[in-house]
Write a protein that holds these residues in place. Structure first.
Motif, mmCIF file in Angstrom:
data_model
loop_
_atom_site.group_PDB
_atom_site.id
_atom_site.type_symbol
_atom_site.label_atom_id
_atom_site.label_comp_id
_atom_site.label_asym_id
_atom_site.label_seq_id
_atom_site.Cartn_x
_atom_site.Cartn_y
_atom_site.Cartn_z
ATOM 1 N N LEU A 56 45.507 -1.570 119.240
ATOM 2 C CA LEU A 56 44.467 -0.870 118.492
ATOM 3 C C LEU A 56 43.687 0.084 119.397
ATOM 4 C CD1 LEU A 56 42.823 -0.430 115.899
ATOM 5 C CD2 LEU A 56 41.386 -2.358 116.627
ATOM 6 N N LEU A 57 43.321 -0.385 120.590
ATOM 7 C CA LEU A 57 42.606 0.480 121.539
ATOM 8 C C LEU A 57 43.450 1.687 121.932
ATOM 9 C CD1 LEU A 57 40.888 -2.170 123.838
ATOM 10 C CD2 LEU A 57 39.756 -0.600 122.255
ATOM 11 N N MET A 58 44.737 1.466 122.111
ATOM 12 C CA MET A 58 45.639 2.570 122.458
ATOM 13 C C MET A 58 45.736 3.575 121.307
ATOM 14 S SD MET A 58 47.632 3.492 124.941
ATOM 15 C CE MET A 58 49.062 4.455 125.287
ATOM 16 N N LEU A 59 45.799 3.078 120.075
ATOM 17 C CA LEU A 59 45.844 3.958 118.913
ATOM 18 C C LEU A 59 44.550 4.763 118.785
ATOM 19 C CD1 LEU A 59 47.221 5.002 116.344
ATOM 20 C CD2 LEU A 59 46.317 2.997 115.153
ATOM 21 N N LEU A 60 43.418 4.108 118.988
ATOM 22 C CA LEU A 60 42.135 4.818 118.944
ATOM 23 C C LEU A 60 42.075 5.899 120.019
ATOM 24 C CD1 LEU A 60 39.671 1.825 118.373
ATOM 25 C CD2 LEU A 60 40.405 3.535 116.694
ATOM 26 N N GLN A 61 42.563 5.569 121.233
ATOM 27 C CA GLN A 61 42.537 6.549 122.319
ATOM 28 C C GLN A 61 43.525 7.681 122.059
ATOM 29 O OE1 GLN A 61 40.288 6.430 124.959
ATOM 30 N NE2 GLN A 61 40.971 8.527 125.131
ATOM 31 N N ALA A 62 44.670 7.369 121.488
ATOM 32 C CA ALA A 62 45.644 8.427 121.152
ATOM 33 C C ALA A 62 45.043 9.388 120.137
ATOM 34 C CB ALA A 62 46.935 7.806 120.619
ATOM 35 N N THR A 63 44.297 8.854 119.186
ATOM 36 C CA THR A 63 43.645 9.703 118.198
ATOM 37 C C THR A 63 42.557 10.559 118.851
ATOM 38 O OG1 THR A 63 44.048 7.982 116.552
ATOM 39 C CG2 THR A 63 42.505 9.700 115.947
ATOM 40 N N ALA A 64 41.768 9.954 119.732
ATOM 41 C CA ALA A 64 40.726 10.705 120.444
ATOM 42 C C ALA A 64 41.353 11.795 121.316
ATOM 43 C CB ALA A 64 39.876 9.765 121.292
ATOM 44 N N THR A 65 42.444 11.465 121.995
ATOM 45 C CA THR A 65 43.136 12.446 122.831
ATOM 46 C C THR A 65 43.723 13.566 121.968
ATOM 47 O OG1 THR A 65 43.635 10.725 124.444
ATOM 48 C CG2 THR A 65 44.946 12.720 124.576
ATOM 49 N N PHE A 66 44.215 13.212 120.794
ATOM 50 C CA PHE A 66 44.717 14.212 119.844
ATOM 51 C C PHE A 66 43.610 15.225 119.523
ATOM 52 C CE2 PHE A 66 44.968 15.569 115.389
ATOM 53 C CZ PHE A 66 46.190 16.228 115.388
ATOM 54 N N PHE A 67 42.417 14.737 119.224
ATOM 55 C CA PHE A 67 41.303 15.638 118.911
ATOM 56 C C PHE A 67 40.915 16.503 120.113
ATOM 57 C CE2 PHE A 67 40.130 12.469 115.476
ATOM 58 C CZ PHE A 67 40.550 13.282 114.439
#
Length: 169
Positions: free
Chosen positions: A147-158
């Motif tokens: 979940l933390l990795m998914l949240l960070q991937a989304t933040a990095t996407f932005f």
């Protein structure tokens, strides 16, 4: 970028930074545990049977919880044939494109992690070792790490999307 996205990115970065910095110290716990086991086996002839299992759990927590921080620090291994020659904007555009596949993969992984964790909790799954440790704690950490990795991937996407558009986030 809208303020809600800026707040999201800042919040996720803060959460993963804290988690990563705390998780980094698990390596010292592992080293201490393995050293203690080695010394007790050689000096006192009293082997500790559960050290390998506990070390495996700690190592799993170490890399699963540190994934988001590693992504935030851009410390993941990257296959680089052309990427290093591209402009900052070109890199950001490629990262936006590849992030979509990463996030899809992480959603599938999260689904599997939640399913596996729920099953483990329902049946009380334990290790198949001499001392039968419950698997629920490590499965919960596994799910949290994904979940933390998914949240960070989304933040990095932005962040990459903003960079590709020439906007600072």
């Amino acid at each position: 970028m809208p303020n809600i996205i800026k707040s999201y990115v800042k919040g996720v970065d803060t959460l993963n930074r804290f988690t990563g910095l705390v998780t980094m110290h698990l390596i010292f716990v592992m080293i201490g545990l393995l050293l203690y086991s080695s010394l007790s086996r050689t000096l006192f002839d009293t082997p500790i049977n559960s050290v390998v299992t506990i070390s495996q759990f700690l190592m799993s927590a170490y890399y699963l919880l540190g994934g988001g921080f590693s992504m935030q620090e851009d410390a993941h291994v990257r296959m680089d044939l052309f990427y290093s020659r591209w402009s900052s904007k070109g890199k950001a555009k490629m990262d936006v494109f590849t992030s979509i596949f990463l996030m899809f993969y992480l959603v599938i992984l999260l689904y599997g992690a939640v399913s596996s964790t729920m099953y483990t909790i329902e049946v009380g799954q334990k290790t198949r070792t001499l001392i039968q440790y419950p698997l629920a704690p490590i499965k919960i950490l596994m799910t949290l790490g994904v979940l933390l990795m998914l949240l960070q991937a989304t933040a990095t996407f932005f962040k990459d999307l903003a960079k590709a558009r020439g906007v600072t986030l």
